[in-house]
Design a protein around this motif. Structure first.
Motif, short mmCIF file in Angstrom:
data_model
loop_
_atom_site.label_atom_id
_atom_site.label_comp_id
_atom_site.label_asym_id
_atom_site.label_seq_id
_atom_site.Cartn_x
_atom_site.Cartn_y
_atom_site.Cartn_z
N PHE A 72 55.40 57.05 37.53
CA PHE A 72 56.55 56.62 36.73
C PHE A 72 56.10 56.09 35.37
CE2 PHE A 72 59.20 55.78 40.78
CZ PHE A 72 59.62 57.11 40.78
N ALA A 73 54.94 55.41 35.33
CA ALA A 73 54.44 54.90 34.05
C ALA A 73 54.12 56.05 33.09
CB ALA A 73 53.20 54.04 34.29
N ILE A 74 53.50 57.10 33.63
CA ILE A 74 53.21 58.28 32.79
C ILE A 74 54.51 58.92 32.31
CG2 ILE A 74 52.27 60.62 32.83
CD1 ILE A 74 50.16 59.60 34.81
N ALA A 75 55.47 59.08 33.21
CA ALA A 75 56.75 59.69 32.83
C ALA A 75 57.46 58.86 31.77
CB ALA A 75 57.63 59.85 34.07
N ALA A 76 57.43 57.54 31.91
CA ALA A 76 58.08 56.67 30.92
C ALA A 76 57.38 56.77 29.57
CB ALA A 76 58.08 55.23 31.41
N ALA A 77 56.05 56.75 29.58
CA ALA A 77 55.30 56.85 28.33
C ALA A 77 55.56 58.16 27.61
CB ALA A 77 53.80 56.67 28.60
N MET A 126 50.56 52.34 52.50
CA MET A 126 51.79 52.09 51.76
C MET A 126 51.50 51.50 50.38
SD MET A 126 54.05 50.62 54.96
CE MET A 126 55.50 50.16 54.02
N VAL A 127 50.49 50.64 50.31
CA VAL A 127 50.10 50.07 49.01
C VAL A 127 49.54 51.17 48.11
CG1 VAL A 127 48.49 48.52 47.85
CG2 VAL A 127 49.72 47.74 49.88
N ALA A 128 48.66 52.01 48.66
CA ALA A 128 48.06 53.08 47.86
C ALA A 128 49.14 54.04 47.36
CB ALA A 128 47.03 53.83 48.70
N GLY A 129 50.07 54.42 48.24
CA GLY A 129 51.14 55.32 47.83
C GLY A 129 52.02 54.70 46.76
N SER A 130 52.32 53.42 46.89
CA SER A 130 53.16 52.73 45.90
C SER A 130 52.45 52.64 44.55
CB SER A 130 53.53 51.33 46.39
OG SER A 130 54.33 51.41 47.55
N LEU A 131 51.13 52.43 44.57
CA LEU A 131 50.38 52.40 43.31
C LEU A 131 50.40 53.76 42.61
CD1 LEU A 131 47.29 50.24 44.37
CD2 LEU A 131 49.05 49.61 42.68
N LEU A 132 50.28 54.83 43.40
CA LEU A 132 50.37 56.17 42.80
C LEU A 132 51.77 56.42 42.24
CD1 LEU A 132 48.46 58.77 45.03
CD2 LEU A 132 48.07 58.20 42.64
N THR A 133 52.78 56.00 42.98
CA THR A 133 54.17 56.14 42.49
C THR A 133 54.34 55.39 41.18
OG1 THR A 133 54.98 56.35 44.76
CG2 THR A 133 56.60 55.78 43.07
N LEU A 134 53.80 54.17 41.12
CA LEU A 134 53.88 53.37 39.90
C LEU A 134 53.18 54.07 38.74
CD1 LEU A 134 54.63 50.69 38.52
CD2 LEU A 134 52.48 49.74 39.40
N LEU A 135 52.00 54.62 39.01
CA LEU A 135 51.28 55.36 37.96
C LEU A 135 52.09 56.55 37.47
CD1 LEU A 135 48.72 56.00 36.31
CD2 LEU A 135 47.86 57.25 38.33
N VAL A 173 61.79 52.93 32.87
CA VAL A 173 61.25 51.56 32.89
C VAL A 173 61.85 50.80 34.08
CG1 VAL A 173 61.23 49.34 31.68
CG2 VAL A 173 60.74 51.45 30.42
N GLY A 174 63.14 51.02 34.34
CA GLY A 174 63.78 50.40 35.51
C GLY A 174 63.14 50.86 36.80
N MET A 175 62.77 52.14 36.88
CA MET A 175 62.10 52.66 38.07
C MET A 175 60.73 52.02 38.25
SD MET A 175 63.26 56.63 37.59
CE MET A 175 62.45 57.33 39.01
N ILE A 176 60.04 51.79 37.15
CA ILE A 176 58.76 51.09 37.21
C ILE A 176 58.95 49.68 37.77
CG2 ILE A 176 56.92 50.06 35.80
CD1 ILE A 176 57.19 52.49 33.94
N ALA A 177 59.98 48.98 37.27
CA ALA A 177 60.24 47.62 37.73
C ALA A 177 60.55 47.58 39.22
CB ALA A 177 61.40 47.02 36.92
N VAL A 178 61.36 48.52 39.69
CA VAL A 178 61.71 48.57 41.12
C VAL A 178 60.47 48.85 41.96
CG1 VAL A 178 62.98 49.87 42.86
CG2 VAL A 178 64.11 49.20 40.74
N THR A 179 59.61 49.76 41.48
CA THR A 179 58.39 50.08 42.22
C THR A 179 57.46 48.88 42.30
OG1 THR A 179 58.54 52.38 41.43
CG2 THR A 179 56.45 51.70 42.38
N ILE A 180 57.37 48.10 41.23
CA ILE A 180 56.55 46.88 41.24
C ILE A 180 57.10 45.88 42.26
CG2 ILE A 180 55.88 44.85 39.89
CD1 ILE A 180 55.71 46.70 37.44
#
Length: 336
Positions: free
Chosen positions: A12-17, A1-10, A95-102
């Protein structure tokens, strides 16, 4: 679950950038969301396994109903925020999606207790994983259940496929309370009606159907869902479509908890993660076939599509009822 959440965070970060005030780049955005989807695909089987680990056969139907109710609240909030901000505030939304994922990641890492006790005798190799999935495929009772869920998914996944095309092309635009309702808005309206009914009434329907057998609950619930989607293929005006939304939602509230309970009961307790991983293939397979129905609709028309959905829903009921009646493959927690 941690690994999957880190990939999700990555992802969303790429999409936001790639959608920042500095510019918008569609292709990298696609890959960002693809990475996020992979993260979700890694997380989902583990979440499913944990729910099964910490629940019991006695409370599992209630637990799944509660989870389903919470998911619908999140869908309503997410759809409202997405619809409101997507066009003009995409970067801020991401950015909000990144915050929720964190926040999710912090909860998983620091506030959740591991429920899995690994068998250190297993190698953890790719071949070991392949052998695990081959073992699932040898469980014919679970295989038939997966077939039934794919058939069901072709019907219940149509809001994003044929019904979207049907409403966009054929729906008669009307005005309601000063608001213009055209095909795409009617499609969103079905989702809104669905969520607005589920949130206040899910617990009531769970209590009303608590004493039902899984066979009865799945048959009635899936029949109502199939009826709602089939009728929606035939109508193109506001109030009949509202009635279809109500019918399929009632069926959904009846069928989802017992369907999830049956899935948990069919799994080998020693291989829950592998069984959950196998189930994660159901939605992609159903979505591919949902896409094929859009092509078929050019030849079948509305009446033909209604008949097709009726047949698929009926086959799903027959398959799942057959699964319930089959001899258990392993020592269970079995449902009746």
């Amino acid at each position: 679950m941690v690994a999957g959440s880190l990939l999700t965070l990555l992802g969303f970060a790429i999409a936001a950038a790639m959608n920042s005030p500095l510019g918008r780049y569609p292709v990298p955005t696609f890959f960002g969301f693809l990475i996020a989807q992979v993260g979700g695909a890694i997380t989902s089987p583990a979440e499913e396994a944990m729910v099964i680990d910490v629940s019991t056969p006695k409370n599992r139907r209630y637990v799944y109903a509660l989870i389903y109710w919470i998911i619908n609240i999140s869908v309503m909030i997410g759809a409202a925020l997405g619809g409101w901000f997507f066009r003009d505030y995409l970067f801020e939304l991401l950015v909000g999606m990144i915050a929720v994922t964190i926040i999710n990641l912090i909860i998983i890492q620091f506030f959740m207790t591991e429920s899995f006790t690994p068998d250190h005798s297993l190698s953890g190799s790719v071949w070991q994983a392949v052998r695990g999935y081959l073992g699932v495929l040898s469980d014919h009772r679970y295989d038939w259940y997966l077939v039934g869920m794919v058939l069901s998914g072709i019907v219940t996944g149509q809001l994003g496929y044929y019904l979207a095309v049907h409403l966009g092309a054929d729906f008669h635009t009307v005005r309601l309370f000063g608001l213009e309702i055209y095909g795409q808005r009617m499609l969103s309206g079905i989702t809104l009606i669905n969520t607005a009914i589920i949130i206040p009434f899910m617990s009531l329907f769970t209590r009303l159907t608590q004493a039902w057998s899984l066979r009865r609950a799945y048959t009635i619930g899936m029949a109502l869902q199939t009826l709602g989607f089939a009728l929606a293929c035939l109508f193109n005006t506001l109030w009949p479509m509202v009635a279809c939304a109500v019918i399929l939602t009632i069926g959904e509230m009846i069928v989802v908890p017992p369907s999830q309970t049956l899935r948990a009961d069919l799994m080998d307790p020693e291989k829950i993660g592998t069984y959950s991983g196998a189930f994660s293939a159901v939605n992609p397979m159903a979505n591919i076939l949902c896409g094929a129905t859009v092509t078929l609709s050019a030849w079948l028309g509305g009446i033909g599509m209604a008949i097709l959905f009726g047949l698929l829903g009926g086959l799903s009921i027959l398959v799942v009822v057959h699964v319930i009646g089959m001899k258990p493959t392993h020592a269970p927690e079995q449902a009746e």
